[in-house]
Each structure stands twice: as structure tokens, then as C-alpha cells.
Motif scaffolding. Sequence first.
Motif, PDB file in Angstrom:
ATOM      1  N   LYS A   6       0.845  -1.195   0.000  1.00 19.58           N
ATOM      2  CA  LYS A   6       0.000   0.000   0.000  1.00 19.58           C
ATOM      3  C   LYS A   6       0.880   1.244   0.000  1.00 19.58           C
ATOM      4  O   LYS A   6       2.018   1.222   0.469  1.00 19.58           O
ATOM      5  CB  LYS A   6      -0.871   0.035   1.260  1.00 19.58           C
ATOM      6  N   LYS A   7       0.336   2.341  -0.500  1.00 20.37           N
ATOM      7  CA  LYS A   7       1.041   3.618  -0.499  1.00 20.37           C
ATOM      8  C   LYS A   7       1.079   4.169   0.933  1.00 20.37           C
ATOM      9  O   LYS A   7       0.076   4.132   1.632  1.00 20.37           O
ATOM     10  CB  LYS A   7       0.312   4.609  -1.402  1.00 20.37           C
ATOM     11  N   THR A   8       2.251   4.661   1.358  1.00 18.81           N
ATOM     12  CA  THR A   8       2.367   5.296   2.665  1.00 18.81           C
ATOM     13  C   THR A   8       1.824   6.713   2.555  1.00 18.81           C
ATOM     14  O   THR A   8       2.250   7.480   1.689  1.00 18.81           O
ATOM     15  CB  THR A   8       3.843   5.341   3.108  1.00 18.81           C
ATOM     16  N   SER A   9       0.877   7.047   3.421  1.00 22.07           N
ATOM     17  CA  SER A   9       0.253   8.366   3.357  1.00 22.07           C
ATOM     18  C   SER A   9       1.245   9.456   3.766  1.00 22.07           C
ATOM     19  O   SER A   9       2.238   9.197   4.452  1.00 22.07           O
ATOM     20  CB  SER A   9      -0.975   8.413   4.262  1.00 22.07           C
ATOM     21  N   LYS A  10       0.951  10.672   3.365  1.00 26.43           N
ATOM     22  CA  LYS A  10       1.817  11.806   3.706  1.00 26.43           C
ATOM     23  C   LYS A  10       1.881  12.003   5.217  1.00 26.43           C
ATOM     24  O   LYS A  10       2.927  12.335   5.768  1.00 26.43           O
ATOM     25  CB  LYS A  10       1.290  13.070   3.042  1.00 26.43           C
ATOM     26  N   SER A  11       0.765  11.793   5.880  1.00 29.72           N
ATOM     27  CA  SER A  11       0.717  11.951   7.331  1.00 29.72           C
ATOM     28  C   SER A  11       1.626  10.937   8.020  1.00 29.72           C
ATOM     29  O   SER A  11       2.420  11.281   8.898  1.00 29.72           O
ATOM     30  CB  SER A  11      -0.713  11.785   7.815  1.00 29.72           C
ATOM     31  N   ARG A  12       1.526   9.670   7.627  1.00 33.30           N
ATOM     32  CA  ARG A  12       2.343   8.626   8.245  1.00 33.30           C
ATOM     33  C   ARG A  12       3.823   8.849   7.938  1.00 33.30           C
ATOM     34  O   ARG A  12       4.690   8.670   8.794  1.00 33.30           O
ATOM     35  CB  ARG A  12       1.898   7.263   7.739  1.00 33.30           C
ATOM     36  N   ARG A  13       4.135   9.252   6.718  1.00 34.75           N
ATOM     37  CA  ARG A  13       5.523   9.509   6.335  1.00 34.75           C
ATOM     38  C   ARG A  13       6.099  10.664   7.160  1.00 34.75           C
ATOM     39  O   ARG A  13       7.215  10.583   7.680  1.00 34.75           O
ATOM     40  CB  ARG A  13       5.574   9.857   4.848  1.00 34.75           C
ATOM     41  N   MET A  15       5.018  11.820  10.067  1.00 30.14           N
ATOM     42  CA  MET A  15       5.125  11.465  11.480  1.00 30.14           C
ATOM     43  C   MET A  15       6.395  10.655  11.735  1.00 30.14           C
ATOM     44  O   MET A  15       7.037  10.795  12.771  1.00 30.14           O
ATOM     45  CB  MET A  15       3.894  10.670  11.925  1.00 30.14           C
ATOM     46  N   ARG A  16       6.770   9.816  10.808  1.00 32.36           N
ATOM     47  CA  ARG A  16       7.988   9.038  10.947  1.00 32.36           C
ATOM     48  C   ARG A  16       9.217   9.946  10.920  1.00 32.36           C
ATOM     49  O   ARG A  16      10.212   9.694  11.588  1.00 32.36           O
ATOM     50  CB  ARG A  16       8.075   8.012   9.814  1.00 32.36           C
ATOM     51  N   ARG A  17       9.153  11.013  10.177  1.00 27.86           N
ATOM     52  CA  ARG A  17      10.287  11.935  10.035  1.00 27.86           C
ATOM     53  C   ARG A  17      10.282  13.053  11.079  1.00 27.86           C
ATOM     54  O   ARG A  17      11.089  13.976  10.997  1.00 27.86           O
ATOM     55  CB  ARG A  17      10.261  12.557   8.643  1.00 27.86           C
ATOM     56  N   SER A  18       9.390  13.001  12.047  1.00 25.35           N
ATOM     57  CA  SER A  18       9.248  14.106  12.996  1.00 25.35           C
ATOM     58  C   SER A  18      10.489  14.303  13.868  1.00 25.35           C
ATOM     59  O   SER A  18      10.719  15.394  14.379  1.00 25.35           O
ATOM     60  CB  SER A  18       8.035  13.893  13.891  1.00 25.35           C
ATOM     61  N   HIS A  19      11.307  13.265  14.040  1.00 24.91           N
ATOM     62  CA  HIS A  19      12.490  13.366  14.895  1.00 24.91           C
ATOM     63  C   HIS A  19      13.745  13.713  14.105  1.00 24.91           C
ATOM     64  O   HIS A  19      14.830  13.772  14.681  1.00 24.91           O
ATOM     65  CB  HIS A  19      12.715  12.049  15.638  1.00 24.91           C
ATOM     66  N   ASP A  20      13.625  13.943  12.815  1.00 21.34           N
ATOM     67  CA  ASP A  20      14.789  14.198  11.975  1.00 21.34           C
ATOM     68  C   ASP A  20      15.151  15.674  11.859  1.00 21.34           C
ATOM     69  O   ASP A  20      16.108  16.009  11.168  1.00 21.34           O
ATOM     70  CB  ASP A  20      14.559  13.641  10.561  1.00 21.34           C
TER      71      ASP A  20
END
Length: 61
Positions: A6-13, A15-20
Amino acid sequence: MATPKKKTSKSRRDMRRSHDALTGASYHECPNCGELKLTHNVCPKCGQYGGKEVITQKTVQ
């Protein structure tokens, strides 16, 4: 090779990058001259580190 089903949504992507995110440099006051300097670095104004003179400063005449 594994591929996503499935395509990873912009929100999920995002949120994963929030600590970068980059953080600003932390400056501390030099105990000798009071000038702001980077932590664990020689003071560029007075040339001291850890209470000892590491770099001798040239006097301008």
C-alpha cells in the motif's frame, strides 16, 4: 525483493520523520571572559579551554 503493498500516506511519512529535524547549536558562556562559545571547544576570544590557556592570543599594537 520486498515491495510495499500500500502507499504510505503523507501523514504517516511525516510522522515518521518528525524526529529528523535539526536542532540549533548550544552556546555556553566562557567562564574566563564571559563570551559565548560552543560547548567542548576552545574560546575564540581568550583561547582558554578547561581553565587552561590553549591558544596564545597576539596583542595588536
